[in-house]
Design an enzyme around this catalytic site. Structure first.
Site, PDB file in Angstrom:
ATOM      1  N   GLU A  56      17.343  46.540  51.733  1.00  0.00           N
ATOM      2  CA  GLU A  56      17.309  46.140  50.336  1.00  0.00           C
ATOM      3  C   GLU A  56      16.503  44.854  50.227  1.00  0.00           C
ATOM      4  OE1 GLU A  56      21.661  47.764  48.714  1.00  0.00           O
ATOM      5  OE2 GLU A  56      21.263  45.601  48.923  1.00  0.00           O
TER       6      GLU A  56
ATOM      7  N   SER B 175      14.452  52.801  52.602  1.00  0.00           N
ATOM      8  CA  SER B 175      15.363  53.672  53.363  1.00  0.00           C
ATOM      9  C   SER B 175      16.202  52.889  54.363  1.00  0.00           C
ATOM     10  CB  SER B 175      14.551  54.746  54.090  1.00  0.00           C
ATOM     11  OG  SER B 175      13.609  54.151  54.967  1.00  0.00           O
TER      12      SER B 175
ATOM     13  N   ASP C 119       1.334  52.441  59.374  1.00  0.00           N
ATOM     14  CA  ASP C 119       1.978  53.052  58.206  1.00  0.00           C
ATOM     15  C   ASP C 119       1.345  52.497  56.931  1.00  0.00           C
ATOM     16  OD1 ASP C 119       3.682  54.764  56.861  1.00  0.00           O
ATOM     17  OD2 ASP C 119       5.386  53.374  56.896  1.00  0.00           O
TER      18      ASP C 119
ATOM     19  N   VAL D  35      15.781  43.603  43.932  1.00  0.00           N
ATOM     20  CA  VAL D  35      14.504  43.914  43.279  1.00  0.00           C
ATOM     21  C   VAL D  35      13.788  45.087  43.936  1.00  0.00           C
ATOM     22  CG1 VAL D  35      14.163  41.567  42.437  1.00  0.00           C
ATOM     23  CG2 VAL D  35      13.278  42.188  44.696  1.00  0.00           C
TER      24      VAL D  35
END
Length: 289
Positions: A16, A13, A137, A9
């Site tokens: 998964e 980078s 981040d 889904v």
């Protein structure tokens, strides 16, 4: 921990994301690319850091971790609650690529402010932990939404703890268009770097435009201009209702990190703006005698 993996889904980078089933529950399983551990031996430490950060958090607007397996390189995954799969970036822009044109209508301003408030509440919670959690981040693609449109701040791979008595972190990390100038300059920094990133997100929520989308600069040039105090995203035009929001954004991305407000102050200001917008749309009616 018996996990049944289903379709993919999401794709990043380094990992998964698969839908999975665990004990009859639908879950999300983040599977780390085995090649990452071969290419970067320090990736094990990053994985442990992300897991340690996530498993300590219990807040409705922070992604909830349910379990994990750490046996790299072939078995390294994290199990979290399963969300709709839509990120804040996709909710706003309808696509993953950076484009100058919109794919979908912009959600109502009140909804965008509500989402910004939820991100701020999550970040307030993280910054008020002992030790503080600095995300490092924060960006629209690292904020997910559930089926009801509520926020989950996610992706703590770059997060670090800031222990009591310590005032600064070091090291350039994050995504350039959301990164604070002191981080770009590789100077010591603290949790106020997240406040800068939030200011970029809040401006993106208000304008509906991705940061620097109208610029011809490459990301490295954008970073240089931001670090020198010459560049910020284009602010919205004040139509008479956005004055407080614009002031908040400008304070939150101030060049001087010490002048940026805390998330406690930010949540208070956003709550006041929410109330003002509600009163504008639903004015209090006087009852005739």
């Amino acid at each position: 921990m018996q996990i049944e993996l289903h379709e993919k889904v999401g794709q990043g980078s380094t990992a998964e994301i698969h839908r999975g089933t665990w004990r009859g529950l639908d879950v999300a399983v983040k599977c780390i690319d085995p090649g990452l551990f071969h290419r970067q031996p320090e990736a094990v430490n990053w994985f442990v850091q992300e897991l340690e950060t996530l498993q300590r958090q219990r807040h409705p607007f922070v992604l909830h971790v349910m379990g994990a397996c750490l046996n790299p390189p072939n078995n390294a995954w994290v199990v979290t609650e399963l969300l709709s799969g839509k990120t804040l970036m996709e909710w706003l822009h309808g696509h993953k690529e950076r484009r100058s044109t919109r794919d979908i209508p912009l959600p109502p301003l009140r909804e965008r402010i509500r989402v910004g408030m939820e991100v701020a509440q999550a970040m307030r919670y993280l910054h008020e932990q002992t030790p503080k959690v600095v995300h490092r981040d924060l960006k629209t693609s690292n904020v997910c939404l559930d089926d009801y449109g509520h926020v989950r701040v996610a992706d703590f791979g770059h997060a670090r703890f800031l222990p009591e008595g310590e005032h600064a972190l070091t090291g350039e990390t994050g995504t350039y268009v959301y990164m604070a100038p002191e981080v770009i300059r590789c100077e010591p920094y603290n949790e106020k770097c997240d406040v800068f990133s939030f200011a970029i997100i809040l401006n993106e929520l208000i304008t509906g435009q991705q940061p620097y989308i109208d610029s011809t600069y490459c990301p490295t040039k954008i970073a240089l201009e931001v670090s020198e105090g010459n560049l910020r995203p284009t602010l919205p035009e004040d139509d008479g209702t956005l004055g407080e929001l614009i002031k908040l954004i400008c304070h939150a991305w101030d060049e001087d990190a010490s002048r940026r407000p805390s998330f406690a102050i930010i949540t208070c200001l956003l709550r006041r703006v929410q109330l003002q917008l509600t009163e504008t749309i639903y004015p209090i009616l006087s009852v005739p005698e």
